[in-house]
Design a protein around this motif. Structure first.
Motif, PDB file in Angstrom:
ATOM      1  N   ILE A   2     -22.839 -30.653  85.157  1.00 38.70           N
ATOM      2  CA  ILE A   2     -23.655 -29.688  85.912  1.00 38.70           C
ATOM      3  C   ILE A   2     -22.734 -28.759  86.692  1.00 38.70           C
ATOM      4  CG2 ILE A   2     -25.416 -29.438  87.691  1.00 38.70           C
ATOM      5  CD1 ILE A   2     -26.557 -32.084  86.772  1.00 38.70           C
ATOM      6  N   TRP A  25     -22.820 -21.525  90.137  1.00 38.71           N
ATOM      7  CA  TRP A  25     -22.936 -20.111  89.775  1.00 38.71           C
ATOM      8  C   TRP A  25     -21.749 -19.251  90.201  1.00 38.71           C
ATOM      9  CZ3 TRP A  25     -22.480 -18.207  94.583  1.00 38.71           C
ATOM     10  CH2 TRP A  25     -23.031 -18.914  95.656  1.00 38.71           C
ATOM     11  N   ASN A  26     -20.794 -19.808  90.914  1.00 42.48           N
ATOM     12  CA  ASN A  26     -19.758 -18.930  91.482  1.00 42.48           C
ATOM     13  C   ASN A  26     -18.666 -18.552  90.478  1.00 42.48           C
ATOM     14  OD1 ASN A  26     -19.131 -21.689  91.691  1.00 42.48           O
ATOM     15  ND2 ASN A  26     -17.593 -21.306  93.258  1.00 42.48           N
ATOM     16  N   LYS A  40     -25.479 -28.441  81.858  1.00 47.31           N
ATOM     17  CA  LYS A  40     -26.494 -27.557  82.451  1.00 47.31           C
ATOM     18  C   LYS A  40     -25.810 -26.593  83.421  1.00 47.31           C
ATOM     19  CE  LYS A  40     -28.914 -27.485  86.046  1.00 47.31           C
ATOM     20  NZ  LYS A  40     -28.890 -26.035  86.315  1.00 47.31           N
ATOM     21  N   MET A  68     -28.894 -19.513  87.691  1.00 48.35           N
ATOM     22  CA  MET A  68     -28.657 -18.126  88.123  1.00 48.35           C
ATOM     23  C   MET A  68     -27.593 -17.435  87.276  1.00 48.35           C
ATOM     24  SD  MET A  68     -29.027 -18.182  92.216  1.00 48.35           S
ATOM     25  CE  MET A  68     -28.492 -19.802  92.647  1.00 48.35           C
ATOM     26  N   GLY A 101     -31.687 -24.363  82.824  1.00 48.66           N
ATOM     27  CA  GLY A 101     -32.842 -24.612  83.676  1.00 48.66           C
ATOM     28  C   GLY A 101     -32.459 -24.895  85.100  1.00 48.66           C
ATOM     29  N   SER A 102     -33.460 -25.238  85.879  1.00 49.48           N
ATOM     30  CA  SER A 102     -33.233 -25.412  87.316  1.00 49.48           C
ATOM     31  C   SER A 102     -32.646 -26.788  87.615  1.00 49.48           C
ATOM     32  CB  SER A 102     -34.552 -25.254  88.060  1.00 49.48           C
ATOM     33  OG  SER A 102     -35.321 -26.423  87.880  1.00 49.48           O
ATOM     34  N   PRO A 111     -33.605 -29.022  90.156  1.00 47.59           N
ATOM     35  CA  PRO A 111     -34.581 -30.084  90.378  1.00 47.59           C
ATOM     36  C   PRO A 111     -35.306 -30.519  89.103  1.00 47.59           C
ATOM     37  CG  PRO A 111     -34.787 -28.367  92.046  1.00 47.59           C
ATOM     38  CD  PRO A 111     -33.818 -27.859  91.025  1.00 47.59           C
ATOM     39  N   GLY A 132     -31.711 -30.398  85.751  1.00 47.99           N
ATOM     40  CA  GLY A 132     -30.553 -31.119  86.293  1.00 47.99           C
ATOM     41  C   GLY A 132     -30.909 -32.537  86.662  1.00 47.99           C
ATOM     42  N   ASP A 133     -32.000 -32.685  87.366  1.00 44.57           N
ATOM     43  CA  ASP A 133     -32.425 -34.011  87.822  1.00 44.57           C
ATOM     44  C   ASP A 133     -32.728 -34.915  86.621  1.00 44.57           C
ATOM     45  OD1 ASP A 133     -33.232 -35.467  90.365  1.00 44.57           O
ATOM     46  OD2 ASP A 133     -34.983 -35.790  89.093  1.00 44.57           O
ATOM     47  N   VAL A 135     -29.410 -36.034  85.100  1.00 41.91           N
ATOM     48  CA  VAL A 135     -28.716 -37.029  85.931  1.00 41.91           C
ATOM     49  C   VAL A 135     -29.399 -38.392  85.827  1.00 41.91           C
ATOM     50  CG1 VAL A 135     -28.166 -37.645  88.318  1.00 41.91           C
ATOM     51  CG2 VAL A 135     -27.817 -35.309  87.538  1.00 41.91           C
ATOM     52  N   PHE A 167     -20.176 -33.089  88.381  1.00 49.27           N
ATOM     53  CA  PHE A 167     -20.959 -32.069  89.083  1.00 49.27           C
ATOM     54  C   PHE A 167     -20.063 -31.235  89.982  1.00 49.27           C
ATOM     55  CE2 PHE A 167     -22.975 -31.054  93.196  1.00 49.27           C
ATOM     56  CZ  PHE A 167     -23.953 -30.163  92.785  1.00 49.27           C
ATOM     57  N   LEU A 187     -17.257 -30.673  95.583  1.00 48.36           N
ATOM     58  CA  LEU A 187     -18.253 -30.066  96.473  1.00 48.36           C
ATOM     59  C   LEU A 187     -17.668 -28.969  97.349  1.00 48.36           C
ATOM     60  CD1 LEU A 187     -19.871 -33.509  97.316  1.00 48.36           C
ATOM     61  CD2 LEU A 187     -20.261 -32.021  95.340  1.00 48.36           C
ATOM     62  N   GLY A 188     -18.384 -28.689  98.406  1.00 47.47           N
ATOM     63  CA  GLY A 188     -18.033 -27.532  99.222  1.00 47.47           C
ATOM     64  C   GLY A 188     -16.801 -27.740 100.087  1.00 47.47           C
ATOM     65  N   LYS A 224     -28.625 -15.941 103.756  1.00 49.17           N
ATOM     66  CA  LYS A 224     -27.972 -17.099 104.383  1.00 49.17           C
ATOM     67  C   LYS A 224     -26.653 -16.669 105.030  1.00 49.17           C
ATOM     68  CE  LYS A 224     -25.165 -20.991 103.109  1.00 49.17           C
ATOM     69  NZ  LYS A 224     -24.706 -21.977 102.166  1.00 49.17           N
TER      70      LYS A 224
END
Ligand SMILES: NC(=O)C1=CN([C@@H]2O[C@H](COP(=O)(O)OP(=O)(O)OC[C@H]3O[C@@H](n4cnc5c(N)ncnc54)[C@H](O)[C@@H]3O)[C@@H](O)[C@H]2O)C=CC1
Ligand SMILES: N/C(=C\C=C\C(=O)O)C(=O)O
Length: 690
Positions: A354, A357-358, A381, A385, A412-413, A415, A418-419, A422, A432, A457-458, A540
């Motif tokens: 998964i 988008w960056n 996946k 976006m 696809g999205s 939730p 992706g969900d 997983v 991920f 992650l971030g 945001k």
């Protein structure tokens, strides 16, 4: 009836009549001539009644009305383009905005009573052929020609927009086989004869197309009933439909991957490497088209996509194709026991991948390449976006020799698709990249199955700048590390701590350089940044600047200070200029949370101890930069910073052999050369008593 009028009549009848007629009476026979079923709307033909019926029902689902025109989103003939077929002369228009122009220019429309597009857009789709004809001809409700139409009534009876005679129609040469064909047939020719890329973007913005993506499952493109709109972030316009996949699609993809696993995993690393290298070559051969697509889909500058995203995607395949050839296993002797121990590694199975988008294609291939090189099959996946370049890559799979089912891409999205991926029991490992919040959900979802997880992650990455740093180089690189790709890289600098003695000097130079970091049209070679990914994300990022302001921070440049000069077509885009803040407390959310945009906070420090403590004072631990000419300090500070990657006196120099990943809330696991190999394989220890 003249030939022209007869042709027009035929077109009008077929276009208006066809989908509704079929809906009311789904009998394919009227469309069959000499055993071949032909779609009157888009000239799709098939000898198989079943295929034809599927095609027609796709039409019914997807044909929509627009101001007197159908948008044909036929999945066969026009896979990448939504055409606007003029109801009156059948002329194909590529852009919605040209409809009115065509309407006013073509005297076929003006010479007959024409319904006002706004008053009564199109004749009803249902009803008999005769009835439909009558309504067009009668122009119900009563005609109200536009001023342009009225003034054109006296033009000679020739439609200026009608296609030129066959002999004058534009032709192109296929670059693969040299065949000369009509331009409109090139797409079909490429798909049928060369199984290669269908042009998705034109270099000219005049020829934008609406893309309709399909899942790639078991080596085939498969349409999906539901779709998600995808936006061009630089205009704010929808330009692409992405499958909104769910359980059925994910199950089918996992089943295909499972079926392909025994054969793929039993091939030699060399055989697998050959396929990956070929895929790399094909992406490289189409680099420009990929870069254009990535820029349009993500909002980033074309220059960045051309020099970073796509070349690095190519490199991912080449790197892992090579790296998989060089791994060795461990062995130990236990002579006193008469034993030899050794390890073997085997691929795990179906990998769930998964990506965000960056850096769409780059981060997707960062996962696909090592997974399949190690012998796994995958279901990937991409972000809903930014799915276009992944879909383009699917078009190259067959030519690259990727066997059906080895690489499946389900769009696809999170939730939904992706969900499901997983939580699929036949997917034993998940890699991920994305937000920490989503990673928490993924961890919970996979816990009942004890899946292998790699989570990238971030970050809230600090740059620690000491007084002995090379200031010029430091300023230039820190601007790049803070704002590259609109600040949408998990490794971007977010907090800059500067030793107090050089703080004023640094700030002045830094703000001046940030002001020069131009935010503009992604296609403009002079732009350093393009648009942010979405309206929500823009809001945001803006909200963080507003929060800082409300807490008493100073905004030195960017958001709310500098005006963005954008070309008119980008007025609706999601742009935000490079923004520098000072006076933000370390405890503020602005200093603690990932902003993931072109916003950076600068703050002074007094001692090395303080710099390290403040650098570590966040829940993230992904990247950091240390600026100093003191070798001892560089090693000392790098050792104490809690981050998976520390650069000193540089940023984003990457050796893919070495581990990549974060500490604390920035992730679990590492990927890159041997780490990826270890993640995508299971190790077994074998003890042999001899
Ligand atoms: N590379 C990075 O470090 C990234 C960080 N982010 C951060 O996350 C914030 C939110 O961005 P999002 O797009 O919402 O990121 P996200 O983490 O939700 O999206 C990343 C990927 O995860 C998928 N996903 C979402 N929910 C899922 C679920 N329940 N199960 C499985 N997959 C799921 C998405 O469809 C996408 O493919 C950003 O503002 C940024 O701060 C976002 C993207 C990349
Ligand atoms: N993983 C990300 C960036 C990686 C960059 C690199 O490998 O050089 C991210 O932004 O999520």
């Amino acid at each position: 009836m003249t030939t022209l009028a007869a042709e027009e009549d035929q077109r009008t009848r077929s276009i208006t009549q066809h989908p509704s007629h079929f809906k009311d009476n789904p009998d394919p026979e009227p469309f069959c001539v000499g055993g071949v079923y032909t779609c009157p709307c888009c000239s799709y033909s098939s000898k198989l009644q079943f295929n034809f019926k599927t095609h027609m029902s796709n039409h019914l689902k997807q044909a929509v009305r627009h101001e007197g025109y159908f948008i044909c989103k036929c999945n066969r003939q026009c896979r990448t383009a939504a055409h606007f077929h003029c109801l009156y002369c059948g002329h194909t228009i590529l852009r919605k905005e040209q409809c009115q122009l065509h309407l006013s220019q073509c005297n076929i429309h003006t010479s007959r009573a024409l319904p006002s597009p706004t008053a009564s857009p199109v004749p009803p789709l249902s009803g008999s052929n005769a009835g439909t004809q009558q309504q067009i001809k009668a122009g119900s409700p009563s005609p109200s020609p536009t001023p342009a139409a009225t003034s054109l009534l006296s033009l000679p009876p020739k439609c200026p927009e009608r296609p030129p005679p066959q002999s004058q129609r534009p032709t192109v040469k296929c670059r693969h086989c040299g065949l000369t064909l009509r331009r409109r047939n090139l797409r079909l020719h490429l798909r049928r004869k060369h199984k290669t890329l269908i042009t998705t973007m034109s270099t000219s913005s005049e020829h934008q197309t609406h893309l309709v993506l399909e899942n790639y499952i078991g080596g085939k493109f498969v349409a999906c009933g539901d779709s998600i709109d995808s936006y061009d972030p630089s205009t704010g316009q929808v330009y692409c439909s992405v499958p909104d996949s769910g359980q059925d699609e994910v199950n089918a993809a996992v089943a295909a991957a499972k079926e392909a696993f025994p054969d793929w995993s039993s091939r030699s690393p060399e055989q697998r490497a050959q396929v990956l290298n070929k895929l790399a070559d094909l992406i490289e051969a189409n680099l420009d088209e990929f870069a254009q697509a990535e820029s349009k889909d993500q909002g980033k500058t074309l220059a960045f996509a051309r020099t970073v995203d796509i070349p690095r995607s190519v490199h991912n395949f080449r790197f892992f194709a090579s790296s998989v050839l060089h791994h060795t296993n461990d062995s130990t002797q236990m002579d006193h026991m008469g034993c030899l121990n050794y390890t073997v590694r085997s691929p795990v199975g179906v990998a769930g991948l998964i990506s965000p988008w960056n850096l769409p294609l780059y981060l997707l291939t960062w996962k696909i390449a090592p997974a399949v090189a190690a012998g796994n099959t995958v279901v990937a996946k991409p972000s809903e976006m930014t799915s276009v370049t992944a879909w383009m890559m699917c078009k190259l799979m067959q030519e690259a020799g990727v066997p059906p089912g080895v690489i499946n891409i389900v769009f696809g999205s999170g939730p939904k698709a992706g969900d499901t991926l997983v939580g699929h029991p036949d997917v034993p490992l998940v890699s991920f990249t994305g937000s920490t919040a989503t990673a928490q959900r993924i961890t919970e979802r996979s816990a009942p199955y004890c899946k292998k997880l790699s989570l990238e992650l971030g970050g809230k990455n600090p740059a620690l700048i000491f007084a002995d740093a090379d200031l010029e180089q430091c300023v230039a690189t820190t601007v790049r590390s803070s704002f590259s790709n609109q600040g949408e890289i998990c490794l971007c600098t977010s907090r800059v701590y500067v030793e107090r003695s050089i703080y004023p000097q640094f700030l002045e130079k830094f703000v001046a350089a940030a002001r020069k970091w131009k935010t503009g049209a992604p296609s403009d070679p002079g732009s350093n940044n393009g648009a942010l990914i979405s309206k929500e994300h823009l809001e945001k990022v803006r909200s963080f600047v507003a929060l800082a302001r409300s807490e008493g921070a100073t905004v030195h440049c960017g958001e709310g200070v500098d005006r963005l000069e954008l070309p008119a077509q980008h007025a609706g885009g999601y742009f935000l200029p490079a923004t520098v803040l000072t006076g933000v407390a370390d405890s503020s959310r602005v200093m603690q949370e990932e902003i993931f945009g072109p916003v950076v906070c600068v703050s002074p420090f007094d001692t090395e101890e303080e710099a390290v403590a403040r650098g570590n004072n966040v829940r993230f631990g992904l990247g950091a930069v240390v600026w100093s000419r003191d070798v001892g300090r560089v090693h000392r500070v790098a050792g104490r910073i809690q981050a998976g990657l520390v650069w000193t006196n540089c940023w984003l120099i990457r050796d893919l052999n070495l581990p990549f990943g974060g500490m604390k809330s920035s992730g679990t696991g590492r990927e890159g050369g041997r780490d990826s190999y270890h993640f995508f394989t299971e190790v077994k220890t074998i003890c042999v008593k001899h």
